[in-house]
Design a protein around this motif. Structure first.
Motif, PDB file in Angstrom:
ATOM      1  N   GLU A  91       0.860  -1.173   0.000  1.00 38.38           N
ATOM      2  CA  GLU A  91       0.000   0.000   0.000  1.00 38.38           C
ATOM      3  C   GLU A  91       0.896   1.223   0.000  1.00 38.38           C
ATOM      4  O   GLU A  91       1.717   1.399   0.896  1.00 38.38           O
ATOM      5  CB  GLU A  91      -0.879  -0.030   1.241  1.00 38.38           C
ATOM      6  CG  GLU A  91      -1.864   1.104   1.340  1.00 38.38           C
ATOM      7  CD  GLU A  91      -2.556   1.134   2.680  1.00 38.38           C
ATOM      8  OE1 GLU A  91      -2.195   0.324   3.558  1.00 38.38           O
ATOM      9  OE2 GLU A  91      -3.434   1.975   2.868  1.00 38.38           O
ATOM     10  N   TYR A  96      -6.634   3.699   0.166  1.00 37.96           N
ATOM     11  CA  TYR A  96      -6.468   2.288  -0.141  1.00 37.96           C
ATOM     12  C   TYR A  96      -7.249   1.912  -1.382  1.00 37.96           C
ATOM     13  O   TYR A  96      -8.336   2.353  -1.630  1.00 37.96           O
ATOM     14  CB  TYR A  96      -6.951   1.420   1.023  1.00 37.96           C
ATOM     15  CG  TYR A  96      -6.747  -0.036   0.737  1.00 37.96           C
ATOM     16  CD1 TYR A  96      -7.762  -0.806   0.191  1.00 37.96           C
ATOM     17  CD2 TYR A  96      -5.519  -0.636   0.957  1.00 37.96           C
ATOM     18  CE1 TYR A  96      -7.563  -2.135  -0.098  1.00 37.96           C
ATOM     19  CE2 TYR A  96      -5.318  -1.962   0.666  1.00 37.96           C
ATOM     20  CZ  TYR A  96      -6.340  -2.702   0.148  1.00 37.96           C
ATOM     21  OH  TYR A  96      -6.139  -4.029  -0.156  1.00 37.96           O
ATOM     22  N   PHE A 100      -2.848   0.148  -4.051  1.00 35.23           N
ATOM     23  CA  PHE A 100      -2.532  -1.183  -3.555  1.00 35.23           C
ATOM     24  C   PHE A 100      -2.114  -2.060  -4.718  1.00 35.23           C
ATOM     25  O   PHE A 100      -2.845  -2.202  -5.689  1.00 35.23           O
ATOM     26  CB  PHE A 100      -3.743  -1.799  -2.841  1.00 35.23           C
ATOM     27  CG  PHE A 100      -3.443  -3.124  -2.197  1.00 35.23           C
ATOM     28  CD1 PHE A 100      -3.785  -4.304  -2.816  1.00 35.23           C
ATOM     29  CD2 PHE A 100      -2.799  -3.166  -0.973  1.00 35.23           C
ATOM     30  CE1 PHE A 100      -3.506  -5.528  -2.211  1.00 35.23           C
ATOM     31  CE2 PHE A 100      -2.516  -4.381  -0.367  1.00 35.23           C
ATOM     32  CZ  PHE A 100      -2.867  -5.562  -0.994  1.00 35.23           C
TER      33      PHE A 100
END
Lengths: 112, 113
Positions: A91, A96, A100
């Motif tokens: 990450e 997020y 990622f």
């Protein structure tokens, strides 16, 4: 931005140890480790969040270095069931999902 | 048992014929993800939903769309499948974003003829 994993593949005898590395040129917010057996879905192993962190479960452990640019997965006294492909998921940012990325994977084969 | 379910497990479609893949979860997780995984490659995140908020990866082709009508279900629509879209499609869920474990479904293997 894909992290680098090494080695690409490793063959072990049962009872031997292995180390899989995952590294990035940029600092990471977190590192996730997953194992995927052929034809199956990835299975979560652990997440590391803090620089210098170490985690372990039975004979599988992992570390995250202080600069948060490298993580290592340690497999101790390997068992046949450890065979599979190990992916680190990294990450890069706070949002997020948009930052990622899984590494290319390390294929581990444990032989009797 | 709480789980992530994907249907069908195997899907065959023709070049250019729209196809929909389904994912459901009994974990009551807020986040649902779709990944594409080609042979001997890492899973590649296509998009994810946090509740009803849709988040698309920058390099996900427009040919791929997603719907999440409720907490439990999420669909992946491929509007005009090409030969290069043949892959395993994995659905995953997590409680929240960022630092939570992702639970993967068994995947749907898509073949394009």
């Amino acid at each position: 931005q894909q992290p680098v994993q090494s080695p690409q593949a490793v063959i072990l005898r049962e009872g031997e140890d292995a180390v899989i590395n995952c590294s990035s040129s940029k600092a990471l917010y977190s590192v996730h480790w997953y194992r995927q057996k052929h034809g199956e879905a990835p299975v979560f192993l652990m997440i590391l969040l803090k620089g210098g962190e170490q985690k372990g479960h039975e004979k599988i452990s992992a570390s995250f270095n202080e600069k948060k640019q490298q993580s290592s997965l340690y497999l101790t006294a390997s068992q046949l069931s450890y065979s599979g492909t190990y992916f680190c998921g990294t990450e890069f940012g706070d949002n997020y999902g948009q930052n990622f990325v899984f590494g290319p994977g390390t294929r581990l084969s444990v032989l009797p | 048992d709480a789980m992530v379910i994907q249907n069908p497990r195997y899907q065959v479609t023709q070049f250019g014929k729209p196809v929909t893949l389904s994912c459901s979860q009994t974990l009551n997780h807020n986040v649902m993800y779709w990944y594409q995984q080609k042979s001997s490659q890492a899973p590649k995140l296509l998009f994810h939903y946090y509740d009803k908020d849709f988040n698309n990866e920058a390099d996900t082709p427009d040919n791929f769309q997603s719907r999440r009508p409720n907490t439990s279900f999420c669909f992946l629509d491929i509007r005009s499948p090409g030969l290069g879209d043949a892959a395993m499609y994995l659905c995953a869920t997590s409680i929240g974003t960022g630092r939570d474990t992702q639970y993967f479904g068994p995947g749907t293997r898509l073949t394009v003829l």
